[in-house]
Design an enzyme around this catalytic site. Structure first.
Site, PDB file in Angstrom:
ATOM      1  N   ASP A   7      -6.680  41.986 -35.464  1.00  0.00           N
ATOM      2  CA  ASP A   7      -7.067  40.719 -34.863  1.00  0.00           C
ATOM      3  C   ASP A   7      -7.543  40.936 -33.422  1.00  0.00           C
ATOM      4  O   ASP A   7      -6.820  41.545 -32.621  1.00  0.00           O
ATOM      5  CB  ASP A   7      -5.828  39.797 -34.885  1.00  0.00           C
ATOM      6  N   GLU A  54     -11.737  43.042 -36.191  1.00  0.00           N
ATOM      7  CA  GLU A  54     -12.235  41.667 -36.111  1.00  0.00           C
ATOM      8  C   GLU A  54     -12.694  41.414 -34.679  1.00  0.00           C
ATOM      9  O   GLU A  54     -12.037  40.752 -33.899  1.00  0.00           O
ATOM     10  CB  GLU A  54     -11.141  40.660 -36.521  1.00  0.00           C
TER      11      GLU A  54
END
Lengths: 652, 652
Positions: free
Chosen positions: A376, A405
């Site tokens: 993330d 990401e």
């Protein structure tokens, strides 16, 4: 002293010496500028091996225009590899070329023939050892005798070296003159799923926890997915928990965002009790494995105010002068339910302890069967941290992969890939027009970062209901899925996509209405008319066609219609070719005449060929490079043609 | 651990770590991609110094779009320099930006003001030593007091840091957080003539030897040339001497090619007696110096069969099985009057002796006042040889320069420049059309090799009477000269150009008829109607305008007419701008409306400006970006405008 032969701009490589990337069995194109002074001919090759281990393998390079040379290497095993480009002057080939030219011009070549005989004799003198070498030695001696035999016509004497295998031997014997080598080039070889993967993201809490999710796996496998990615599965904080639709006044039964990690029930190594137990999780991982799939977890390095680290390790967070811990901010926005981690505490031993704790989290889940982490927001954590932790983990577990990401600027995306990430989310999510789609597909496949950055195309994510999907109909959902699945060897969707979920929260951002990030969302996946059969067919085509499993071989085929784009991909060995012809107009029929690059399609331009639409099974016989195509969005967003050499039913 | 702040793609640099190049006083643009994780603001700078010596100088970098940063360094002295790009997190600027945003959004910033006060106090604590530091310390303390003063309005407290110089101090104090540095980047600084030079090539034997040539220097100086380059001045071989027009059956009185170096009268350290004595040569060099010019000699590493090395050092040549020495060949062509040198004899001590002898030649002529060598065909000698000899010579004599006559492929040209050559002949000689001329001018100025390869544009050489000059009239000669002299800071012509010598030997190559390479050619330079006044004017313009003396600042200005090209160049500091508008049609009048980039011209787009044609003295007042121009080839091939801010006679 520098190399006598210049060997420059060697690829694949990264800008700052980190390893380029490949997967096992992938054909890796190695290329370099190779040239020397004067007109002598060169021989060039690439040698490679697992780093520091075993014999070098070797493969010749072939000259391309403008002093570029190219060849292929293949990594058989996962892990570090090294390759070196070498070149030397091909003394014998140079002698042969010059002597043939002189003889053709009617010049006396008596001395040249003696020169050739000396070269071949010297080669013979150096060939020792194996039976094969002795055989070559004999061949050399025969050739030298013939070159010297004045009773024979000059043509015959010159032809004496044209013996099977002899010219190859003479490239390296008697000496590798001007032997020059590139730097040692590092190449990291991953397992194949680092390149070719089909992702499905789901919130386990919306699917009956781990137990319910385990039951869903068979359906996902039937759809053809092989990685199932779960947002964080850890206990969710209570303090400043967000309510439905990201409100700051939650109801008592609001479930909170899974990214607000940590509560009194534990942090990154704990499981939210509402999802199940560690046994349930193990069953989920096991079931995925038995279906040929794997579970990917989210590695989101941030904490809710209730995370155990906040009290156990306040030194791992940012502090304000009033003694409070800083919550996440992007002024004037405030994210009170999230405490960002301070990766650079004042004391280096605190930093070392923190980084080690972050590593422990990965080891914890690796020990529980996880081999692919979706990371993330890596672009908000330090680059040195990623360079360190990915190297440490992969040294111990070379099969572990990381998906970045990082929806951020292109240079940061490339840098994250350079320092170690295995795959990267991309801008595909926002590429809609014909030109920008094609340019982007070529950029990710062949641009400067393609040596080390592997794309993963997502039409949607829980954070992004992007432009064309907003209030879009089934035709749009079909089109975006098809583009992702054919343009990139890795792609993924977030669940609900197959149900055409299309309602935006508002006009000013890309959030979903009633976002699953803040509430449980139950769905009827068995409803009629879903995208499931189409997804299953596309994933089956991807599995059947190696052309769609590789990244680099893409060719754009132009046509006049701004709504129709065409591109082909070819397998490493060129035997499988898939031509996608897509209609970007999801509202109306479009037609065009294509201008095909027949060489890229691997077909003989003088003969017809057959294409089979893998979505419908229909076949078409085409003669020439300009076939007519027509696409009706109500039927299908694109033709996905496999290309068959020769018109079916027509004898060779 | 890698840098916390990424500093990538630093320029100027060469592909493989050789020094980039500049000249003393030149403004060198340093740039890099600089970025970090998250949203904190950065400060970046470049520091530089003569390598290993003295204090670092420092200059800030400014952000450009897409995370590129740029700044300027200047080398004051000839020799090796080093520079480093550094960046750190600007903690105070980040605090200030965030606090202002929060305050503007109506959020309470009480804690933030205390945070700012702590930062400023910590900075004060670290400022010690000089009176200036103590003054800054006092300013910091005052600012901290104001930030903490709750009796003041928030705006006033925030404004307390806006004191002259304080924000600058706070970029580096209290700490350079995340301090990151690029690799040490090498930069070689030459004397200015490496960049800006006007060359004239002449055969001394056609000009009355050294004595006659010495007499011609004043005329060449009046024409504005500053480098006079002489083809080899050494004794010429007798064996296989070439006759007029490169025939192999010379008359007894044929003089031979100066490139067939060496006879019983000596080799590369001897002077052809027909040219004069060493005293005459010294007088030539001295006269050139007194006129502000210099003599450049040809460094042509090859031998005639009569060169003393052939008997003294047969091991420095290539041998054939019949015992003969190999003459130069490009099969089926044979050059019997030239023995190429074997730079890689079998024994390394022979190689060392040969290379040392080659170096001795340079030292011999350096001791006789030569500081600029034109190197014949460097692309047929080994790259390691050039890398070695140029470094050795410049270590001892940092003011010695080398011009590479490498009319070969672009990668070799760039590599020769990379390993050390100061200037390079270019493809300008064959660039004729509008698009190819403009693209080439931009490529040499701003392409990847522009960091280390300096162009020298030649419309003609003794080997090349190129396309448009063949049987061309005075208008063509004016045009090609003007393009060379305005597009490149260094350019040159071979004598006879000013007399419009235009007769090709044949249609199949670019040789001159009755080439001066093989015979003496006497000319009447005082004939009426020559190009001399035009050349003199052009060189005067080049001397008057720093814009034409630099390489990198070039901007193309489009216009619709395929026969008219327009480009401007600006001096390093931007105060001098020259706009060239050339008519490529040497047969007819052409006109156009220009689309000027007024920013590149340094003029205010809201006001008019004046341009003065430096060739004619005429001035024009222009309003706006689209002036009309007309060019009559019989009058002049181009306007060479200097750009004057503001319309003359119109008050500000």
């Amino acid at each position: 002293m520098i190399n006598p032969i210049a060997i420059q701009d060697v690829r694949p490589r990264t800008p700052e010496g980190f390893p380029a990337k490949a997967v096992t069995g992938e054909w890796v194109r190695v290329s370099a500028d190779i040239f020397r002074d004067g007109h002598d001919l060169l021989f060039a090759r690439v040698i490679w091996r697992p780093t520091g281990a075993g014999d070098w393998r070797s493969s010749p390079l072939s000259p391309l225009p403008n002093h570029r040379w190219e060849g292929t290497i293949v990594g058989e095993d996962i892990g570090h590899h090294e390759y070196v480009v070498q070149a030397w002057t091909d003394t014998f080939a140079t002698w042969r070329r010059d002597t043939l030219v002189k003889h053709a011009a009617g010049q006396d070549v008596g001395v040249e023939l003696e020169e050739g005989a000396l070269l071949v004799s010297s080669a013979a003198a150096k060939l020792e050892g194996s039976a094969a070498a002795k055989q070559k030695k004999a061949l050399c001696r025969e050739a030298a005798d013939s070159l010297r035999n004045k009773d024979l016509p000059v043509e015959t004497r010159l032809a004496a070296v044209e013996v099977d295998g002899l010219l190859e031997v003479l490239k390296a014997y008697p000496v590798r003159r001007d032997l020059s080598s590139s730097a040692m080039m590092p190449l990291w070889v991953d397992r194949p799923r680092a390149l070719f993967s089909s992702w499905y993201e789901l919130f386990p809490r919306s699917n009956g926890g781990f137990e319910g999710t385990t039951k869903r796996l068979a359906a996902l496998s039937d759809m053809g997915f092989d990685v199932v990615y779960l947002p964080p599965i850890h206990p969710i904080g209570i303090t400043d928990r967000k309510g439905k639709n990201n409100t700051t006044s939650p109801d008592a039964d609001d479930v909170g965002s899974p990214w607000a990690i940590g509560s009194k029930e534990g942090g990154h190594k704990a499981i939210d009790p509402s999802l199940g137990t560690f046994e349930d999780f193990a069953a989920l991982v096991e079931e995925a494995g038995s279906l040929g799939m794997e579970i990917s977890l989210d590695y989101a390095l941030q904490c809710s105010p209730d995370h155990p680290w906040v009290t156990e390790h306040p030194e791992w967070f940012h502090h304000r002068p009033d003694g409070t811990i800083k919550f996440a901010e992007n002024p004037p926005k405030k994210y009170q339910d999230i405490y960002p981690i301070n990766f650079w505490p004042a004391k280096d031993e605190d930093r070392a302890a923190l980084w080690s704790a972050c590593w422990d989290i990965l080891e914890f889940w690796i020990a529980r069967g996880i081999r692919f982490f979706r990371v993330d927001n890596p672009h908000t954590k330090p680059l040195p941290f990623w360079a360190w932790i990915i190297r440490e983990v992969q040294t111990k577990h070379p099969d572990v992969l990381f998906l970045a990401e990082a929806f951020t600027h292109p240079k940061m995306m490339a840098r994250l890939a350079e320092v170690g990430f295995s795959q990267s989310y991309t801008y595909f999510t926002w590429r809609v027009g014909k030109q920008e789609l094609l340019e982007y597909a070529v950029e990710v496949a062949q641009g400067p970062a393609a040596d080390y950055m592997r794309p993963n195309f997502w039409p949607n994510t829980p954070d992004i209901l992007s432009g064309p999907l907003r209030n879009g109909g089934p035709a749009v959902f079909r089109l975006r899925l098809l583009l992702a699945a054919t343009m990139s060897p890795s792609y993924g969707i977030y669940s609900g996509y197959e149900l055409y979920e299309n309602q935006p929260a508002r006009d000013t951002d890309e959030e979903y209405l009633n976002s699953e990030k803040y509430e449980v969302r139950e769905r009827d996946y068995d409803a009629p008319g879903t995208l499931v059969p189409f997804i299953a067919r596309l994933n089956a085509i991807r599995r059947e066609h190696p052309a769609l499993q590789q990244l680099h071989n893409i060719v754009v085929h132009p046509n006049w219609n701004p709504n129709i784009l065409a591109f082909s991909k070819a397998s490493d060995d060129g035997t499988d070719v898939v031509l996608t012809v897509a209609n970007l107009d999801t509202a109306g029929r479009q037609e065009t005449t294509l201008n095909l690059d027949l060489t890229a399609l691997g077909v003989d331009s003088s003969r017809g060929f057959t294409v089979r639409d893998e979505l419908t099974g229909a076949t078409y016989d085409w003669w020439g490079a300009s076939p007519y195509v027509r696409l009706e969005p109500a039927d299908q967003p694109a033709h996905v043609f496999s290309v068959i050499q020769g018109v079916q039913g027509v004898a060779d």
